[in-house]
Write a protein that holds these residues in place. Structure first.
Motif, PDB file in Angstrom:
ATOM      1  N   TYR A 227      10.369   0.654  -0.608  1.00 33.00           N
ATOM      2  CA  TYR A 227       9.661   1.804  -0.052  1.00 33.00           C
ATOM      3  C   TYR A 227       9.950   3.091  -0.819  1.00 33.00           C
ATOM      4  CZ  TYR A 227       7.767  -0.956   3.681  1.00 33.00           C
ATOM      5  OH  TYR A 227       7.051  -1.887   4.380  1.00 33.00           O
ATOM      6  N   SER A 228      11.138   3.206  -1.393  1.00 33.35           N
ATOM      7  CA  SER A 228      11.432   4.381  -2.228  1.00 33.35           C
ATOM      8  C   SER A 228      10.598   4.353  -3.503  1.00 33.35           C
ATOM      9  CB  SER A 228      12.916   4.431  -2.581  1.00 33.35           C
ATOM     10  OG  SER A 228      13.680   4.737  -1.452  1.00 33.35           O
ATOM     11  N   LEU A 229      10.421   3.169  -4.071  1.00 33.89           N
ATOM     12  CA  LEU A 229       9.578   3.047  -5.269  1.00 33.89           C
ATOM     13  C   LEU A 229       8.114   3.332  -4.944  1.00 33.89           C
ATOM     14  CD1 LEU A 229      11.231  -0.014  -7.045  1.00 33.89           C
ATOM     15  CD2 LEU A 229      11.247   2.372  -7.804  1.00 33.89           C
ATOM     16  N   ARG A 230       7.671   2.922  -3.764  1.00 31.97           N
ATOM     17  CA  ARG A 230       6.297   3.239  -3.359  1.00 31.97           C
ATOM     18  C   ARG A 230       6.118   4.747  -3.182  1.00 31.97           C
ATOM     19  NH1 ARG A 230       4.602  -0.107   1.646  1.00 31.97           N
ATOM     20  NH2 ARG A 230       2.696   1.058   1.297  1.00 31.97           N
ATOM     21  N   ARG A 231       7.121   5.401  -2.584  1.00 29.75           N
ATOM     22  CA  ARG A 231       7.068   6.868  -2.421  1.00 29.75           C
ATOM     23  C   ARG A 231       7.092   7.551  -3.776  1.00 29.75           C
ATOM     24  NH1 ARG A 231      11.068   9.174   1.822  1.00 29.75           N
ATOM     25  NH2 ARG A 231      12.530   7.992   0.567  1.00 29.75           N
TER      26      ARG A 231
END
Length: 155
Positions: free
Chosen positions: A147-151
């Motif tokens: 989810y951090s990579l998606r953000r």
């Protein structure tokens, strides 16, 4: 819970505890702390292997606590470079914990013979618990990483 992946900025203050994936900081600290405690309390038969596991658990605990504190204080000030820092930290933690969990599992398999001796059974059981908690921490960091990579990608 609101999703922090739909916007490019990181939350500040107590909002960190209500957004996903930032809410994962708390279970990461809990399970990482449990790994740290169990490794510190266990009998060390192979200092090289357990030294790495101990380093990873302490490093990730301190890194996670520091990031959580900085986000709660609003130190990022809405800067997009903090989104990149968050992604780098989560990727690093996930890779470190994966290696530590695998090494701890390998070490614990070698201790299997201790399970047959009643006076040494607790050493084996502590290491089994450390393996389970290390893999749970790994899973939490991998989810947080995704989810951090998606953000980061959307910023």
């Amino acid at each position: 819970m609101s999703s922090a992946t739909s916007r490019s900025s990181l939350p500040s203050g107590l909002a960190v505890l209500t957004t996903f994936p930032d809410v994962l900081f708390i279970p990461e600290l809990i399970f990482g702390g449990l790994v740290w405690i169990l490794i510190a309390a266990s009998k060390v038969l192979d200092p090289t292997l357990l030294g790495w596991v101990m380093f990873v658990s302490v490093f990730c605990f301190v890194m996670t606590a520091t990031l959580l504190f900085l986000y709660m204080c609003g130190a990022h000030g809405g800067s997009s470079s903090w989104v990149t820092l968050d992604a780098i930290c989560q990727v690093t933690a996930a890779l470190f914990y994966l290696s530590a969990a695998v090494l701890e599992a390998y070490y614990t398999i070698g201790l299997r013979a201790l399970f047959t001796l009643p006076e040494l059974r607790s050493i084996y059981q502590e290491n089994i618990a450390a393996v389970v908690f290390a893999f749970v921490a790994t899973l939490l960091y991998v989810i947080h990483q995704i989810y951090s990579l998606r953000r980061w990608k959307s910023s």
